[in-house]
Design a protein around this motif. Structure first.
Motif, PDB file in Angstrom:
ATOM      1  N   GLN A   1      45.091  31.753  37.350  1.00 57.80           N
ATOM      2  CA  GLN A   1      44.152  31.319  38.360  1.00 57.80           C
ATOM      3  C   GLN A   1      44.754  31.387  39.753  1.00 57.80           C
ATOM      4  OE1 GLN A   1      43.130  27.411  37.007  1.00 57.80           O
ATOM      5  NE2 GLN A   1      41.986  28.147  35.224  1.00 57.80           N
ATOM      6  N   ILE A   2      46.034  31.130  39.859  1.00 59.00           N
ATOM      7  CA  ILE A   2      46.680  31.119  41.162  1.00 59.00           C
ATOM      8  C   ILE A   2      46.980  32.519  41.665  1.00 59.00           C
ATOM      9  CG2 ILE A   2      48.789  30.457  42.390  1.00 59.00           C
ATOM     10  CD1 ILE A   2      48.866  27.955  40.635  1.00 59.00           C
ATOM     11  N   VAL A   3      47.612  33.349  40.839  1.00 56.29           N
ATOM     12  CA  VAL A   3      48.159  34.599  41.339  1.00 56.29           C
ATOM     13  C   VAL A   3      47.094  35.623  41.676  1.00 56.29           C
ATOM     14  CG1 VAL A   3      50.267  34.258  40.025  1.00 56.29           C
ATOM     15  CG2 VAL A   3      48.446  35.681  39.068  1.00 56.29           C
ATOM     16  N   GLU A   4      45.908  35.516  41.069  1.00 51.18           N
ATOM     17  CA  GLU A   4      44.891  36.503  41.362  1.00 51.18           C
ATOM     18  C   GLU A   4      44.392  36.390  42.794  1.00 51.18           C
ATOM     19  OE1 GLU A   4      44.094  38.993  39.538  1.00 51.18           O
ATOM     20  OE2 GLU A   4      45.333  38.378  37.854  1.00 51.18           O
ATOM     21  N   THR A   5      44.609  35.227  43.435  1.00 52.17           N
ATOM     22  CA  THR A   5      44.118  35.043  44.790  1.00 52.17           C
ATOM     23  C   THR A   5      45.232  35.157  45.824  1.00 52.17           C
ATOM     24  OG1 THR A   5      44.424  32.642  44.612  1.00 52.17           O
ATOM     25  CG2 THR A   5      42.287  33.538  43.954  1.00 52.17           C
ATOM     26  N   GLU A   6      46.474  35.291  45.396  1.00 56.72           N
ATOM     27  CA  GLU A   6      47.589  35.386  46.326  1.00 56.72           C
ATOM     28  C   GLU A   6      47.831  36.822  46.771  1.00 56.72           C
ATOM     29  OE1 GLU A   6      50.925  33.639  44.387  1.00 56.72           O
ATOM     30  OE2 GLU A   6      50.340  31.594  44.902  1.00 56.72           O
ATOM     31  N   GLU A   7      48.489  36.960  47.901  1.00 56.70           N
ATOM     32  CA  GLU A   7      48.842  38.284  48.392  1.00 56.70           C
ATOM     33  C   GLU A   7      49.917  38.897  47.505  1.00 56.70           C
ATOM     34  OE1 GLU A   7      50.021  38.125  52.432  1.00 56.70           O
ATOM     35  OE2 GLU A   7      48.061  37.456  53.168  1.00 56.70           O
ATOM     36  N   LYS A   8      49.914  40.210  47.440  1.00 54.11           N
ATOM     37  CA  LYS A   8      50.922  40.897  46.656  1.00 54.11           C
ATOM     38  C   LYS A   8      52.279  40.773  47.338  1.00 54.11           C
ATOM     39  CE  LYS A   8      47.792  42.111  43.781  1.00 54.11           C
ATOM     40  NZ  LYS A   8      47.686  41.379  42.512  1.00 54.11           N
ATOM     41  N   VAL A   9      53.320  40.819  46.526  1.00 53.08           N
ATOM     42  CA  VAL A   9      54.678  40.662  47.035  1.00 53.08           C
ATOM     43  C   VAL A   9      55.234  42.006  47.461  1.00 53.08           C
ATOM     44  CG1 VAL A   9      56.996  39.854  46.455  1.00 53.08           C
ATOM     45  CG2 VAL A   9      54.994  38.707  45.484  1.00 53.08           C
ATOM     46  N   ALA A  10      55.889  42.038  48.599  1.00 55.13           N
ATOM     47  CA  ALA A  10      56.441  43.287  49.138  1.00 55.13           C
ATOM     48  C   ALA A  10      57.553  43.808  48.233  1.00 55.13           C
ATOM     49  CB  ALA A  10      56.978  43.056  50.548  1.00 55.13           C
ATOM     50  N   TRP A  11      57.647  45.152  48.161  1.00 54.50           N
ATOM     51  CA  TRP A  11      58.706  45.763  47.353  1.00 54.50           C
ATOM     52  C   TRP A  11      60.087  45.282  47.781  1.00 54.50           C
ATOM     53  CZ3 TRP A  11      55.908  50.884  48.553  1.00 54.50           C
ATOM     54  CH2 TRP A  11      54.951  51.138  47.568  1.00 54.50           C
ATOM     55  N   ILE A  12      60.291  45.209  49.090  1.00 57.51           N
ATOM     56  CA  ILE A  12      61.622  44.846  49.590  1.00 57.51           C
ATOM     57  C   ILE A  12      62.011  43.445  49.113  1.00 57.51           C
ATOM     58  CG2 ILE A  12      60.782  43.875  51.772  1.00 57.51           C
ATOM     59  CD1 ILE A  12      63.978  45.999  51.247  1.00 57.51           C
ATOM     60  N   LYS A  13      61.012  42.570  48.957  1.00 56.92           N
ATOM     61  CA  LYS A  13      61.298  41.228  48.455  1.00 56.92           C
ATOM     62  C   LYS A  13      61.655  41.274  46.982  1.00 56.92           C
ATOM     63  CE  LYS A  13      59.594  36.481  48.484  1.00 56.92           C
ATOM     64  NZ  LYS A  13      58.503  35.565  48.918  1.00 56.92           N
ATOM     65  N   LEU A  14      60.936  42.093  46.229  1.00 54.81           N
ATOM     66  CA  LEU A  14      61.237  42.227  44.807  1.00 54.81           C
ATOM     67  C   LEU A  14      62.635  42.788  44.587  1.00 54.81           C
ATOM     68  CD1 LEU A  14      57.826  43.647  43.523  1.00 54.81           C
ATOM     69  CD2 LEU A  14      58.717  41.335  43.184  1.00 54.81           C
ATOM     70  N   LEU A  15      63.055  43.691  45.464  1.00 59.41           N
ATOM     71  CA  LEU A  15      64.389  44.291  45.347  1.00 59.41           C
ATOM     72  C   LEU A  15      65.504  43.301  45.681  1.00 59.41           C
ATOM     73  CD1 LEU A  15      63.714  47.823  46.890  1.00 59.41           C
ATOM     74  CD2 LEU A  15      64.111  47.266  44.482  1.00 59.41           C
ATOM     75  N   GLY A  16      65.138  42.141  46.190  1.00 55.98           N
ATOM     76  CA  GLY A  16      66.138  41.123  46.490  1.00 55.98           C
ATOM     77  C   GLY A  16      66.510  40.263  45.298  1.00 55.98           C
ATOM     78  N   TYR A  17      65.876  40.522  44.149  1.00 56.30           N
ATOM     79  CA  TYR A  17      66.141  39.722  42.959  1.00 56.30           C
ATOM     80  C   TYR A  17      66.990  40.494  41.943  1.00 56.30           C
ATOM     81  CZ  TYR A  17      62.624  36.432  44.611  1.00 56.30           C
ATOM     82  OH  TYR A  17      61.930  35.510  45.345  1.00 56.30           O
ATOM     83  N   ARG A  18      67.986  39.800  41.383  1.00 52.90           N
ATOM     84  CA  ARG A  18      68.827  40.401  40.350  1.00 52.90           C
ATOM     85  C   ARG A  18      68.006  40.813  39.128  1.00 52.90           C
ATOM     86  NH1 ARG A  18      71.464  36.702  38.179  1.00 52.90           N
ATOM     87  NH2 ARG A  18      70.617  34.945  39.355  1.00 52.90           N
ATOM     88  N   GLN A  19      66.946  40.080  38.868  1.00 52.92           N
ATOM     89  CA  GLN A  19      66.099  40.388  37.717  1.00 52.92           C
ATOM     90  C   GLN A  19      65.462  41.787  37.858  1.00 52.92           C
ATOM     91  OE1 GLN A  19      66.220  37.564  39.425  1.00 52.92           O
ATOM     92  NE2 GLN A  19      65.919  35.771  38.123  1.00 52.92           N
ATOM     93  N   THR A  20      65.081  42.125  39.085  1.00 52.69           N
ATOM     94  CA  THR A  20      64.525  43.469  39.330  1.00 52.69           C
ATOM     95  C   THR A  20      65.574  44.529  39.049  1.00 52.69           C
ATOM     96  OG1 THR A  20      63.053  42.588  41.038  1.00 52.69           O
ATOM     97  CG2 THR A  20      63.430  44.972  41.028  1.00 52.69           C
ATOM     98  N   TRP A  21      66.784  44.315  39.531  1.00 55.41           N
ATOM     99  CA  TRP A  21      67.843  45.308  39.366  1.00 55.41           C
ATOM    100  C   TRP A  21      68.297  45.417  37.913  1.00 55.41           C
ATOM    101  CZ3 TRP A  21      68.641  48.949  42.694  1.00 55.41           C
ATOM    102  CH2 TRP A  21      68.274  48.749  44.011  1.00 55.41           C
ATOM    103  N   ALA A  22      68.184  44.321  37.166  1.00 53.00           N
ATOM    104  CA  ALA A  22      68.501  44.391  35.738  1.00 53.00           C
ATOM    105  C   ALA A  22      67.523  45.321  35.032  1.00 53.00           C
ATOM    106  CB  ALA A  22      68.452  42.995  35.112  1.00 53.00           C
ATOM    107  N   PHE A  23      66.240  45.185  35.338  1.00 49.42           N
ATOM    108  CA  PHE A  23      65.236  46.069  34.747  1.00 49.42           C
ATOM    109  C   PHE A  23      65.447  47.509  35.204  1.00 49.42           C
ATOM    110  CE2 PHE A  23      60.827  47.883  34.925  1.00 49.42           C
ATOM    111  CZ  PHE A  23      60.648  47.995  33.554  1.00 49.42           C
ATOM    112  N   VAL A  24      65.765  47.692  36.480  1.00 47.19           N
ATOM    113  CA  VAL A  24      66.031  49.034  37.019  1.00 47.19           C
ATOM    114  C   VAL A  24      67.188  49.691  36.272  1.00 47.19           C
ATOM    115  CG1 VAL A  24      66.966  50.263  39.029  1.00 47.19           C
ATOM    116  CG2 VAL A  24      65.061  48.664  39.316  1.00 47.19           C
ATOM    117  N   ALA A  25      68.272  48.946  36.050  1.00 47.92           N
ATOM    118  CA  ALA A  25      69.427  49.495  35.329  1.00 47.92           C
ATOM    119  C   ALA A  25      69.062  49.861  33.899  1.00 47.92           C
ATOM    120  CB  ALA A  25      70.579  48.485  35.336  1.00 47.92           C
ATOM    121  N   GLY A  26      68.294  48.983  33.248  1.00 53.68           N
ATOM    122  CA  GLY A  26      67.893  49.247  31.875  1.00 53.68           C
ATOM    123  C   GLY A  26      67.056  50.496  31.733  1.00 53.68           C
TER     124      GLY A  26
END
Length: 453
Positions: free
Chosen positions: A233-258
């Protein structure tokens, strides 16, 4: 239309399975016809690598935007757009010579050196195919997050991802026969047309869970358990997150490496095995049907079993992510058997076929889990984007593996040692998963979901 169906989510999973099957059917036609097309058009291994690399490169770049497009359009219309484009791209292969003629004339007109017509035509067709196919997995993963609670997502992902195996099995069973009886152009056209049939079923059966009349309240509540209802219910109304912000998370880079380190292995198994069987065992045409069908049949076990495997650890009290990583470590050990493919190949071609089958099966088990780490860690509004970033990384890794494989195989073929070229690529295929797991574990040692985005 208003019938209550308690397990309707599995109907949606079936649609994802069908789409993924079509996805892999379309992309594999070229590899099965590659030995014959290489003779007809006098392609070297490097030429073939360049053609397949175009698909992988466009697929990789498009994955970055595909997730955004899916997030923007929604899964229903985003999926329809994706499969329409890739089906058109698949059919375009049948007209590659005409397309190549136009393309090379345009290049000549602007003063650029033209590539051979056959290569240019297949490159353009592969580019369109890659652009369209990039939408499949971001859309499918997003649908899985919509329709399944976290504890079922790996299984659902494994089931729909097994469509890639079914596509890989059906392709050698059908494509060589069609090409022999009706010509290689007919193979591309027949397979490409299937995607348009899928659109009819998807349009009739899919709606978002909160709008789905075929979904019972009991099943909807089950799907939105584990506090997912509030998140939806919450996320469907929120703005999308910028790529550059997503790249700031180790979790993103873990998936990228995998993805970066392992996707290229699957690309190699998918695009190069027909040429490998021709080069090593002088097999082509309908002779490759049985070994490839057996090999890709093995991968179905890995895909579905890989989705089930983490449940064993989750039931023992591990978090979904930690249980998944335990399972992925064991899965990462399986491809090591590929190291024996070349040394034992002198006994029978069935030895490398079976050993590579184990490696390919492990990849599908790995893939079912590595995708699900995204929905473990990220809120739904970012899933399409994160999967797109990882998919781009996997595609670039695939380009590097393909280009390196073509260069190595051509180099050692000139020296009369083509076996060495394939051996070197198989070494990478064997160790890639352990390397990827180690990096993922280093980046995200324990379950660490991102709450505030």
């Amino acid at each position: 239309m208003n019938t209550k169906i308690k397990n309707y989510r599995w109907t949606i999973c079936g649609l994802l399975f069908f789409a993924t099957t079509v996805n892999y059917l379309d992309r594999q036609v070229l590899s099965l016809l590659a030995p014959a097309l290489s003779k007809e058009f006098n392609w070297s291994n490097t030429d073939y690598a360049n053609i397949t690399a175009v698909f992988q490169f466009v697929y990789a770049i498009s994955m970055l935007f595909a997730g955004r497009i899916i997030d923007k359009l929604g899964t229903k219309w985003g999926y329809i757009l994706a499969i329409s484009i890739w089906s058109i791209g698949a059919i375009m292969h049948a007209y590659s010579i005409a397309i190549g003629g136009v393309f090379t004339n345009v290049l000549a007109w602007v003063g650029l050196s033209a590539v051979p017509i056959s290569i240019a035509g297949f490159m353009v067709s592969r580019a369109v195919l890659g652009f369209g196919e990039s939408g499949n997995f971001p859309a499918a993963i997003k649908v899985t997050a919509e329709y399944f609670p976290k504890k079922e997502r790996a299984l659902a992902t494994g089931i729909f991802n097994s469509g890639s195996n079914v596509g890989a099995i059906l392709a050698p069973l059908t494509v060589p026969w069609i090409a022999v009886h009706w010509g290689w152009q007919s193979a591309f056209m027949a397979v490409g047309a299937i995607g348009f049939m899928w659109i009819l079923f998807w349009n009739a059966l899919y709606e978002k869970p909160e709008n789905q009349k075929k979904l019972s309240k009991e099943e909807y509540d089950y799907i939105t358990s584990e506090n997912d209802a509030t998140i939806i219910q919450i996320v469907e109304t929120e703005e999308k997150v910028a790529w550059i912000k997503l790249l700031g998370y180790r979790q993103t880079w873990a998936f990228v490496a995998g993805k970066f380190l392992t996707d290229g292995v699957w690309w190699f198994f998918l695009f190069w095995l027909p040429k490998y069987l021709q080069a090593e065992f002088n097999m082509e045409g309908t002779a490759i049907v049985l070994p490839l069908a057996v090999l890709y049949s093995m991968t179905m076990v890995g895909s579905i079993g890989g989705g089930w495997f983490p449940v064993y650890f989750i039931k023992k009290g591990f978090t979904p992510y930690d249980g998944r990583m335990k399972a992925m470590l064991i899965i990462a050990l399986m491809p090591l058997v590929v190291l024996l493919a070349q040394p034992l190949g002198y006994i029978s071609y069935w030895i490398p076929v079976i050993l590579i089958g184990f490696g390919a099966s492990a990849h599908q088990a790995w893939s079912a889990n590595v995708y699900t780490t995204v929905s473990d860690m990220f809120p739904k509004k970012t899933i399409g984007s994160v999967v797109g970033i990882g998919g781009m990384a996997g595609g670039i890794g695939g380009v590097l593996v393909t280009k390196t494989a073509g260069a190595l195989i051509d180099h050692y073929e000139v020296l009369g040692e083509i076996k060495t070229g394939y051996t070197l690529v198989f070494v990478f295929c064997a160790i890639a998963y352990l390397l990827a797991w180690s990096i993922m574990k280093m980046l995200v040692p324990k379950y660490a979901p991102i709450q505030n985005l």
